[in-house]
Design a protein around this motif. Sequence first.
Motif, PDB file in Angstrom:
ATOM      1  N   ASP A  85      -1.067   3.943  -1.771  1.00 40.37           N
ATOM      2  CA  ASP A  85      -1.988   3.218  -2.636  1.00 40.37           C
ATOM      3  C   ASP A  85      -3.269   4.040  -2.750  1.00 40.37           C
ATOM      4  OD1 ASP A  85      -4.067   1.491  -3.587  1.00 40.37           O
ATOM      5  OD2 ASP A  85      -2.786  -0.227  -3.146  1.00 40.37           O
ATOM      6  N   ASP A 143      -6.706   1.900  -2.142  1.00 39.67           N
ATOM      7  CA  ASP A 143      -7.003   1.595  -0.740  1.00 39.67           C
ATOM      8  C   ASP A 143      -6.870   2.813   0.163  1.00 39.67           C
ATOM      9  OD1 ASP A 143      -7.481  -0.991  -1.452  1.00 39.67           O
ATOM     10  OD2 ASP A 143      -5.509  -1.748  -0.881  1.00 39.67           O
ATOM     11  N   LYS A 153      -4.199   4.284   1.497  1.00 39.61           N
ATOM     12  CA  LYS A 153      -3.363   4.038   2.671  1.00 39.61           C
ATOM     13  C   LYS A 153      -1.901   3.899   2.259  1.00 39.61           C
ATOM     14  CE  LYS A 153      -3.654  -0.067   4.537  1.00 39.61           C
ATOM     15  NZ  LYS A 153      -4.197  -1.332   5.098  1.00 39.61           N
ATOM     16  N   LYS A 204       1.538   1.989   2.080  1.00 41.19           N
ATOM     17  CA  LYS A 204       1.966   0.594   2.023  1.00 41.19           C
ATOM     18  C   LYS A 204       3.474   0.527   1.778  1.00 41.19           C
ATOM     19  CE  LYS A 204      -2.412  -1.293   0.258  1.00 41.19           C
ATOM     20  NZ  LYS A 204      -3.052  -2.109  -0.812  1.00 41.19           N
TER      21      LYS A 204
END
Length: 329
Positions: free
Chosen positions: A198, A201, A203, A205
């Motif tokens: 992502d 964000d 990060k 996922k």
Amino acid sequence: MPKGTNQKLKLYYLAKLMVEKTDDNHYLTMPEIIEELAKYDVSAERKSLYEDIKTLEDLGIEVLKEQEGRNTLYHVGTKKFELPELKLLVDSIQVSKFITEKKSRALIKKLMDLVSVHEAAQLQRQVVVQGRIKAMNESIYYVVDDIHKAISSNSKITFEYLQWNVKKEMVPRKEGRYEVSPWALTFDDENYYLIAFDSVDEKIKHYRVDKMRSIKLLDVKRDGAEQFKDLDMASYSKMNFGMFGGKTTEVDIEFNNKLVGVFLDRFGKDIHIISAKKEGWSQTRVEVAVSDQFLGWIFALGRDVKIIGPSEVTERFKNEIAELIKCYE
């Protein structure tokens, strides 16, 4: 002998006949082959059939002959899949929750077409798809295919991500669409997951594939190459219980020796196990995503397991238990 109306398809029907009617335990004599071909309106003589059988072998269909008294018995030998291999595939399809019941039956039917009718009967006896909770998203095959296309073309994707409501309807989780960079597909806890990056964000996922809908490939290159460069997918799956994320932490756990198999099954044989102070107990350190699902797994093991560190994890577990007790007061 007058030629039949399907004479041009003689080789095709011979191949079909040998694959469907014969195997290592079922045979046909030459008169029986001639009789069976006649049912397809194909006439045949022994001499021409000998040449046809040689042609089948050139095409990759092995036809073996065995002598039994005065009779010569013909049957197909090596096939693309042996019966035990197909049984394993059938079992895998049956237990795969992400494959719908309708698709399960269709796949198994196709596998049955790869063997003789006699062997197919053995596969049919294994088809027991009853009372099993299967996915209801019939488009999962196309979703998976689109994800693979995006990965191979190094493209981002957008999609709708669904969830159940109290009316038992699948509805989007939010307005608008999710946009991620797909990097891998994995199977965990009886479900198929997309592992993606992502960019908003920043990060990694994961998403349940059977809850994804309306995938679109974007003309935009993926992000997250640095994060996925050294990612070990097997270790990643071990850390994330049921693919529920959390802060990754090294956790020290004591357990009764009778549960050693539980820990080896979950974390693999590479974990380091030492003797604990308590007789009949051992200790290990594992890296996990400390989520409610991980704590629930510990709770389910009861008094035979104890988290001994770090303190923030033990305190969180104690608080979760206290909150749970309050629900029943």
